[in-house]
Motif scaffolding. Structure first.
Motif, PDB file in Angstrom:
ATOM      1  N   PHE A   1      -6.610 -28.111 -45.168  1.00 30.96           N
ATOM      2  CA  PHE A   1      -7.394 -26.892 -45.028  1.00 30.96           C
ATOM      3  C   PHE A   1      -6.734 -25.775 -45.834  1.00 30.96           C
ATOM      4  N   ALA A   2      -7.563 -24.957 -46.453  1.00 26.60           N
ATOM      5  CA  ALA A   2      -7.080 -23.840 -47.266  1.00 26.60           C
ATOM      6  C   ALA A   2      -7.785 -22.566 -46.816  1.00 26.60           C
ATOM      7  N   PRO A   3      -7.154 -21.423 -47.048  1.00 28.62           N
ATOM      8  CA  PRO A   3      -7.785 -20.153 -46.674  1.00 28.62           C
ATOM      9  C   PRO A   3      -9.137 -19.979 -47.355  1.00 28.62           C
ATOM     10  N   CYS A   4     -10.038 -19.319 -46.639  1.00 33.65           N
ATOM     11  CA  CYS A   4     -11.365 -19.008 -47.168  1.00 33.65           C
ATOM     12  C   CYS A   4     -11.830 -17.715 -46.520  1.00 33.65           C
ATOM     13  N   GLY A   5     -12.983 -17.272 -46.897  1.00 36.08           N
ATOM     14  CA  GLY A   5     -13.570 -16.090 -46.282  1.00 36.08           C
ATOM     15  C   GLY A   5     -14.304 -16.457 -45.007  1.00 36.08           C
ATOM     16  N   PRO A   6     -14.835 -15.466 -44.324  1.00 38.81           N
ATOM     17  CA  PRO A   6     -15.599 -15.729 -43.110  1.00 38.81           C
ATOM     18  C   PRO A   6     -16.787 -16.656 -43.406  1.00 38.81           C
ATOM     19  N   PHE A   7     -17.150 -17.445 -42.443  1.00 39.84           N
ATOM     20  CA  PHE A   7     -18.280 -18.364 -42.559  1.00 39.84           C
ATOM     21  C   PHE A   7     -19.120 -18.228 -41.299  1.00 39.84           C
ATOM     22  N   ALA A   8     -20.301 -18.841 -41.320  1.00 34.75           N
ATOM     23  CA  ALA A   8     -21.221 -18.819 -40.174  1.00 34.75           C
ATOM     24  C   ALA A   8     -21.398 -17.374 -39.702  1.00 34.75           C
ATOM     25  N   HIS A   9     -21.135 -17.105 -38.433  1.00 36.83           N
ATOM     26  CA  HIS A   9     -21.367 -15.777 -37.857  1.00 36.83           C
ATOM     27  C   HIS A   9     -20.147 -14.856 -37.928  1.00 36.83           C
ATOM     28  N   TYR A  10     -19.028 -15.344 -38.452  1.00 36.53           N
ATOM     29  CA  TYR A  10     -17.799 -14.553 -38.474  1.00 36.53           C
ATOM     30  C   TYR A  10     -17.869 -13.420 -39.494  1.00 36.53           C
ATOM     31  N   VAL A  11     -17.044 -12.395 -39.263  1.00 37.45           N
ATOM     32  CA  VAL A  11     -16.887 -11.282 -40.199  1.00 37.45           C
ATOM     33  C   VAL A  11     -15.398 -11.090 -40.457  1.00 37.45           C
ATOM     34  N   GLU A  12     -15.071 -10.379 -41.523  1.00 36.08           N
ATOM     35  CA  GLU A  12     -13.663 -10.091 -41.825  1.00 36.08           C
ATOM     36  C   GLU A  12     -13.008  -9.462 -40.593  1.00 36.08           C
ATOM     37  N   ASP A  13     -11.785  -9.898 -40.331  1.00 39.27           N
ATOM     38  CA  ASP A  13     -11.045  -9.429 -39.166  1.00 39.27           C
ATOM     39  C   ASP A  13      -9.567  -9.632 -39.466  1.00 39.27           C
ATOM     40  N   PRO A  14      -8.750  -8.587 -39.364  1.00 37.76           N
ATOM     41  CA  PRO A  14      -7.325  -8.754 -39.665  1.00 37.76           C
ATOM     42  C   PRO A  14      -6.614  -9.728 -38.711  1.00 37.76           C
ATOM     43  N   CYS A  15      -7.227 -10.026 -37.581  1.00 35.86           N
ATOM     44  CA  CYS A  15      -6.637 -10.964 -36.616  1.00 35.86           C
ATOM     45  C   CYS A  15      -7.169 -12.389 -36.776  1.00 35.86           C
ATOM     46  N   SER A  16      -8.031 -12.611 -37.768  1.00 41.57           N
ATOM     47  CA  SER A  16      -8.610 -13.941 -37.992  1.00 41.57           C
ATOM     48  C   SER A  16      -8.192 -14.502 -39.337  1.00 41.57           C
ATOM     49  N   ALA A  17      -7.787 -15.762 -39.307  1.00 44.10           N
ATOM     50  CA  ALA A  17      -7.541 -16.533 -40.527  1.00 44.10           C
ATOM     51  C   ALA A  17      -8.640 -17.579 -40.596  1.00 44.10           C
ATOM     52  N   PHE A  18      -9.372 -17.607 -41.695  1.00 46.86           N
ATOM     53  CA  PHE A  18     -10.439 -18.581 -41.890  1.00 46.86           C
ATOM     54  C   PHE A  18      -9.935 -19.649 -42.848  1.00 46.86           C
ATOM     55  N   MET A  19     -10.224 -20.896 -42.526  1.00 40.56           N
ATOM     56  CA  MET A  19      -9.765 -22.014 -43.349  1.00 40.56           C
ATOM     57  C   MET A  19     -10.903 -23.015 -43.494  1.00 40.56           C
ATOM     58  N   THR A  20     -10.884 -23.744 -44.601  1.00 41.06           N
ATOM     59  CA  THR A  20     -11.922 -24.730 -44.844  1.00 41.06           C
ATOM     60  C   THR A  20     -11.363 -25.906 -45.620  1.00 41.06           C
ATOM     61  N   ARG A  21     -12.111 -26.979 -45.582  1.00 45.85           N
ATOM     62  CA  ARG A  21     -11.730 -28.191 -46.287  1.00 45.85           C
ATOM     63  C   ARG A  21     -12.998 -28.949 -46.670  1.00 45.85           C
ATOM     64  N   ALA A  22     -13.074 -29.362 -47.934  1.00 49.12           N
ATOM     65  CA  ALA A  22     -14.179 -30.205 -48.370  1.00 49.12           C
ATOM     66  C   ALA A  22     -13.914 -31.635 -47.900  1.00 49.12           C
ATOM     67  N   LEU A  23     -14.980 -32.339 -47.582  1.00 48.50           N
ATOM     68  CA  LEU A  23     -14.899 -33.758 -47.213  1.00 48.50           C
ATOM     69  C   LEU A  23     -15.611 -34.572 -48.282  1.00 48.50           C
ATOM     70  N   PRO A  24     -15.135 -35.770 -48.533  1.00 44.60           N
ATOM     71  CA  PRO A  24     -15.793 -36.584 -49.563  1.00 44.60           C
ATOM     72  C   PRO A  24     -17.213 -36.957 -49.163  1.00 44.60           C
TER      73      PRO A  24
ATOM     74  N   SER B   1     -11.570 -10.002 -31.338  1.00 41.53           N
ATOM     75  CA  SER B   1     -11.033 -11.050 -32.203  1.00 41.53           C
ATOM     76  C   SER B   1     -10.868 -12.386 -31.485  1.00 41.53           C
ATOM     77  N   VAL B   2     -11.283 -12.467 -30.240  1.00 42.45           N
ATOM     78  CA  VAL B   2     -11.197 -13.721 -29.488  1.00 42.45           C
ATOM     79  C   VAL B   2     -12.494 -14.499 -29.712  1.00 42.45           C
ATOM     80  N   HIS B   3     -12.364 -15.651 -30.367  1.00 39.65           N
ATOM     81  CA  HIS B   3     -13.530 -16.476 -30.671  1.00 39.65           C
ATOM     82  C   HIS B   3     -13.518 -17.795 -29.914  1.00 39.65           C
ATOM     83  N   ALA B   4     -12.569 -17.940 -28.997  1.00 33.95           N
ATOM     84  CA  ALA B   4     -12.534 -19.130 -28.144  1.00 33.95           C
ATOM     85  C   ALA B   4     -13.744 -19.094 -27.211  1.00 33.95           C
ATOM     86  N   LEU B   5     -14.271 -20.270 -26.923  1.00 35.50           N
ATOM     87  CA  LEU B   5     -15.485 -20.356 -26.103  1.00 35.50           C
ATOM     88  C   LEU B   5     -15.160 -20.696 -24.654  1.00 35.50           C
ATOM     89  N   GLU B   6     -15.878 -20.076 -23.754  1.00 29.98           N
ATOM     90  CA  GLU B   6     -15.777 -20.420 -22.345  1.00 29.98           C
ATOM     91  C   GLU B   6     -16.431 -21.769 -22.114  1.00 29.98           C
TER      92      GLU B   6
END
Length: 159
Positions: free
Chosen positions: A129-152, A32-37
């Protein structure tokens, strides 16, 4: 506070990113660690900023391009001594400005669900930002909260 694109070569930023990764591994299970080195942040699709106050590195953030219209916020971190002093807010504003300049229509992020991440989730909500489902390469994970926001849309003002 000065916020500038960082070449990721200084010892201060290396130490801050190491601290960030160590804390992520302390809080979250390895999968569940998605931080990058550091080396994974030195790629063309990521822009990395550092924030400095009176010669002290106080925070950092990155923006990854997911496609011509979608960006992802990565590596948001404020040093403990500067939390609650506007560092993350200033970094978020910088990221949003850059995303708008690039013409992104959406910004997304992944953060943790654990209590330690509550201040980050509040910050993101404050910026729309509001909750959303996984995006890009992510998958559902109980330790991950996914959020998104539309831009004008810069051309017609529509989100």
């Amino acid at each position: 506070m000065q916020i500038a694109i960082d070449p990721l070569t200084g010892p201060e930023i290396a130490a801050l990113l190491r601290e960030h990764l160590d804390e992520m591994h302390r809080i979250s299970p390895p999968e569940s660690v998605h931080a990058l080195e550091l080396s994974r942040l030195r790629v063309p699709d990521i822009t990395f900023w550092s924030a400095w106050h009176d010669g002290t590195l106080v925070g950092c953030a990155a923006l990854r391009e997911l496609g011509g219209w979608h960006g992802e916020i990565k590596s948001m971190r404020t040093i403990a001594a500067y939390r609650g002093r506007g560092v993350a807010t200033a970094l978020m504003r910088r990221i949003l400005d850059e995303a708008r300049q690039r013409g992104y229509r959406r910004l997304s992020l992944e953060t943790g669900t654990q209590p330690e991440f509550a201040p980050a989730r509040v910050l993101y909500q404050r910026f729309g930002f509001a909750p959303c489902g996984p995006f890009a390469h992510y998958v559902e994970d109980p330790c991950s909260a996914f959020m998104t926001r539309a831009l004008p849309d810069q051309h017609n003002g529509n989100p």
